[in-house]
Design an enzyme around this catalytic site. Structure first.
Site, PDB file in Angstrom:
ATOM      1  N   LYS A  35       0.979  -0.801   0.565  1.00 48.21           N
ATOM      2  CA  LYS A  35      -0.090  -0.135   0.151  1.00 48.21           C
ATOM      3  C   LYS A  35       1.297   0.964  -0.206  1.00 48.21           C
ATOM      4  O   LYS A  35       0.670   2.606  -0.982  1.00 48.21           O
ATOM      5  CB  LYS A  35      -0.678  -0.457   1.171  1.00 48.21           C
ATOM      6  CG  LYS A  35      -1.985  -1.473   1.454  1.00 48.21           C
ATOM      7  CD  LYS A  35      -2.798  -1.198   2.907  1.00 48.21           C
ATOM      8  CE  LYS A  35      -2.043  -0.903   4.031  1.00 48.21           C
ATOM      9  NZ  LYS A  35      -1.797  -2.726   4.464  1.00 48.21           N
ATOM     10  N   ARG A 110      -9.120   1.595   9.657  1.00 49.64           N
ATOM     11  CA  ARG A 110      -9.368   0.059  10.161  1.00 49.64           C
ATOM     12  C   ARG A 110     -10.504  -0.433  10.346  1.00 49.64           C
ATOM     13  O   ARG A 110     -10.395  -1.791  10.493  1.00 49.64           O
ATOM     14  CB  ARG A 110      -7.923   0.300  10.562  1.00 49.64           C
ATOM     15  CG  ARG A 110      -6.107  -0.121   9.795  1.00 49.64           C
ATOM     16  CD  ARG A 110      -6.202  -0.437   9.412  1.00 49.64           C
ATOM     17  NE  ARG A 110      -4.968  -0.591   9.323  1.00 49.64           N
ATOM     18  CZ  ARG A 110      -3.515  -0.547   9.794  1.00 49.64           C
ATOM     19  NH1 ARG A 110      -3.340   0.353   8.862  1.00 49.64           N
ATOM     20  NH2 ARG A 110      -2.211  -1.166   9.821  1.00 49.64           N
ATOM     21  N   ARG A 150      11.727  -6.499   4.588  1.00 44.75           N
ATOM     22  CA  ARG A 150      10.987  -5.698   4.832  1.00 44.75           C
ATOM     23  C   ARG A 150      12.161  -4.883   5.508  1.00 44.75           C
ATOM     24  O   ARG A 150      12.109  -5.099   6.246  1.00 44.75           O
ATOM     25  CB  ARG A 150       9.566  -5.028   4.865  1.00 44.75           C
ATOM     26  CG  ARG A 150       9.387  -3.523   4.981  1.00 44.75           C
ATOM     27  CD  ARG A 150       7.736  -3.649   4.643  1.00 44.75           C
ATOM     28  NE  ARG A 150       6.943  -3.436   5.925  1.00 44.75           N
ATOM     29  CZ  ARG A 150       5.721  -3.459   6.293  1.00 44.75           C
ATOM     30  NH1 ARG A 150       5.659  -2.811   4.566  1.00 44.75           N
ATOM     31  NH2 ARG A 150       4.591  -3.614   6.683  1.00 44.75           N
ATOM     32  N   ARG A 183      10.939  -2.665  10.605  1.00 40.98           N
ATOM     33  CA  ARG A 183       9.931  -2.504  11.419  1.00 40.98           C
ATOM     34  C   ARG A 183      10.052  -3.107  12.519  1.00 40.98           C
ATOM     35  O   ARG A 183       9.262  -4.220  12.358  1.00 40.98           O
ATOM     36  CB  ARG A 183       8.438  -1.826  10.501  1.00 40.98           C
ATOM     37  CG  ARG A 183       8.362  -0.833  10.235  1.00 40.98           C
ATOM     38  CD  ARG A 183       7.069  -1.094   9.446  1.00 40.98           C
ATOM     39  NE  ARG A 183       5.798  -0.549   9.787  1.00 40.98           N
ATOM     40  CZ  ARG A 183       5.117  -1.071   9.357  1.00 40.98           C
ATOM     41  NH1 ARG A 183       4.758  -0.624   8.608  1.00 40.98           N
ATOM     42  NH2 ARG A 183       3.996  -1.539  10.158  1.00 40.98           N
ATOM     43  N   ARG A 194      -1.019  -9.180  12.846  1.00 41.95           N
ATOM     44  CA  ARG A 194      -1.629  -8.045  12.242  1.00 41.95           C
ATOM     45  C   ARG A 194      -2.631  -8.137  11.412  1.00 41.95           C
ATOM     46  O   ARG A 194      -3.490  -7.661  11.050  1.00 41.95           O
ATOM     47  CB  ARG A 194      -0.461  -6.873  11.998  1.00 41.95           C
ATOM     48  CG  ARG A 194       0.049  -6.323  12.233  1.00 41.95           C
ATOM     49  CD  ARG A 194       1.562  -5.207  12.306  1.00 41.95           C
ATOM     50  NE  ARG A 194       1.529  -4.676  11.123  1.00 41.95           N
ATOM     51  CZ  ARG A 194       2.377  -4.571  10.477  1.00 41.95           C
ATOM     52  NH1 ARG A 194       3.827  -5.555  10.007  1.00 41.95           N
ATOM     53  NH2 ARG A 194       2.035  -3.150   9.163  1.00 41.95           N
TER      54      ARG A 194
HETATM   55  P1  AMP Z   1       0.287   0.183   8.813  1.00 44.43           P
HETATM   56  O1  AMP Z   1       2.007   1.296   8.223  1.00 44.43           O
HETATM   57  O2  AMP Z   1      -0.325   0.936   8.074  1.00 44.43           O
HETATM   58  O3  AMP Z   1       0.975  -0.962   8.996  1.00 44.43           O
HETATM   59  O4  AMP Z   1      -0.163   0.721  10.323  1.00 44.43           O
HETATM   60  C1  AMP Z   1       1.111   0.403  11.583  1.00 44.43           C
HETATM   61  C2  AMP Z   1      -0.281   0.227  12.721  1.00 44.43           C
HETATM   62  O5  AMP Z   1      -0.627   1.230  13.095  1.00 44.43           O
HETATM   63  C3  AMP Z   1      -1.161  -0.366  12.716  1.00 44.43           C
HETATM   64  O6  AMP Z   1      -0.919  -2.422  12.721  1.00 44.43           O
HETATM   65  C4  AMP Z   1      -2.250  -0.662  13.916  1.00 44.43           C
HETATM   66  O7  AMP Z   1      -1.427  -0.899  14.763  1.00 44.43           O
HETATM   67  C5  AMP Z   1      -1.312   1.311  13.613  1.00 44.43           C
HETATM   68  N1  AMP Z   1      -2.701   1.995  12.633  1.00 44.43           N
HETATM   69  C6  AMP Z   1      -2.519   2.605  11.611  1.00 44.43           C
HETATM   70  N2  AMP Z   1      -3.464   2.921  10.498  1.00 44.43           N
HETATM   71  C7  AMP Z   1      -4.493   2.744  11.392  1.00 44.43           C
HETATM   72  C8  AMP Z   1      -5.618   2.856  11.957  1.00 44.43           C
HETATM   73  N3  AMP Z   1      -6.478   2.646  10.873  1.00 44.43           N
HETATM   74  N4  AMP Z   1      -6.867   2.575  12.963  1.00 44.43           N
HETATM   75  C9  AMP Z   1      -6.308   1.794  13.867  1.00 44.43           C
HETATM   76  N5  AMP Z   1      -4.882   1.487  14.061  1.00 44.43           N
HETATM   77  C10 AMP Z   1      -4.071   2.252  12.896  1.00 44.43           C
END
Ligand code: AMP
Length: 248
Positions: A35, A110, A150, A183, A194
């Protein structure tokens, strides 16, 4: 009525730019689907900002702000941050001037509540059409491989992987030369959690957008450039039907 609404957090105060349609693209997909990479490329082409809620949250964690201290352990466990916090953060971001002509959302919504909140906010705007929603589909076995390899740049969040997108010099960011790091939430146990959370949350979100007939699925298990070309083709096709997306 939806209890959580972006306008509660101040998002109603955005200025409209006269005569410009407001463009909103949402890219959905599990962790590791690409993404972030796709949103960055598409954002450059459309010249609208790429907003990653995960990136904003990681920035808070790095700077050890009050928000960062609150969400650090939640993120490390692979769980979702509370809606109220994400919504107020997003409201603050999309009211900035660079979002006046639209934005690309990565990692948001989400939850169904987040999707409904965004709808309420967008429907309150005169010139906004329904967001275009693109879902990247990638098999779990590829996702786990991608997450395990990654590495990201802690300065600019550019993302690399040994196999599909290696940096020019291994271990260093192409953009600013910062040493790359893995990460914490890409570790296998957290990555699996996740992916589980994503699967649990995605069905109601897809069902929500299917109602609006604006959600499309594409195969994300291909070369990065091939996926970008398909996303841009979808946007172009849609812009011939609705004058919301124009590739500039
Ligand atoms: P990402 O970089 O999108 O994989 O997000 C990393 C982490 O940030 C996720 O596993 C959640 O803990 C938190 N996170 C990111 N976006 C959201 C969202 N829209 N709602 C809730 N938690 C989020």
């Amino acid at each position: 009525m939806n209890e959580i609404c972006l306008s509660q957090y101040g998002a109603g105060k955005i200025d409209e730019t006269k005569g410009q349609p407001h463009r909103v693209l949402i890219v959905l997909g599990p962790p590791g689907a690409g993404k972030g990479t796709q949103c960055k490329k598409v954002a450059e082409t459309l010249r609208i900002p790429h907003i990653s809620t995960g990136e904003i949250l990681r920035d808070h964690v790095r700077r050890a702000t009050a928000t960062g201290r609150r969400v650090k352990s939640i993120m490390e466990s692979g769980d979702l941050v509370p809606d109220s916090l994400v919504l107020s953060m997003l409201a603050e971001r999309i009211t900035q001037g660079d979002c006046a002509n639209g934005f690309i959302l990565d990692g948001f919504p989400r939850t169904r509540e987040q999707a409904e909140s965004l709808d309420l906010y967008l429907s309150a705007r005169n010139r906004t059409v329904a967001p275009l929603v693109i879902r990247l589909v990638v098999p779990q076995v590829s996702l786990l491989k991608r997450l395990a390899s990654r590495h990201i740049c802690p300065t600019c969040e550019a993302s690399y992987s040994e196999t599909i997108q290696p940096p020019r010099v291994w271990g260093k960011c192409d953009v600013d030369g910062t040493p790359l790091t893995a990460r914490l939430d890409d570790r296998r146990e957290t990555a699996l959690e996740r992916l589980r959370v994503y699967e649990e949350q995605i069905s109601p979100i897809i069902a929500h957008y299917k109602k609006c007939d604006s959600a499309l699925e594409i195969d994300g298990d291909r070369l990065v450039d091939d996926v970008t070309i398909e996303i841009l083709r979808i946007i172009k096709n849609r812009s011939s039907r609705v004058s919301a997306f124009e590739i500039q």
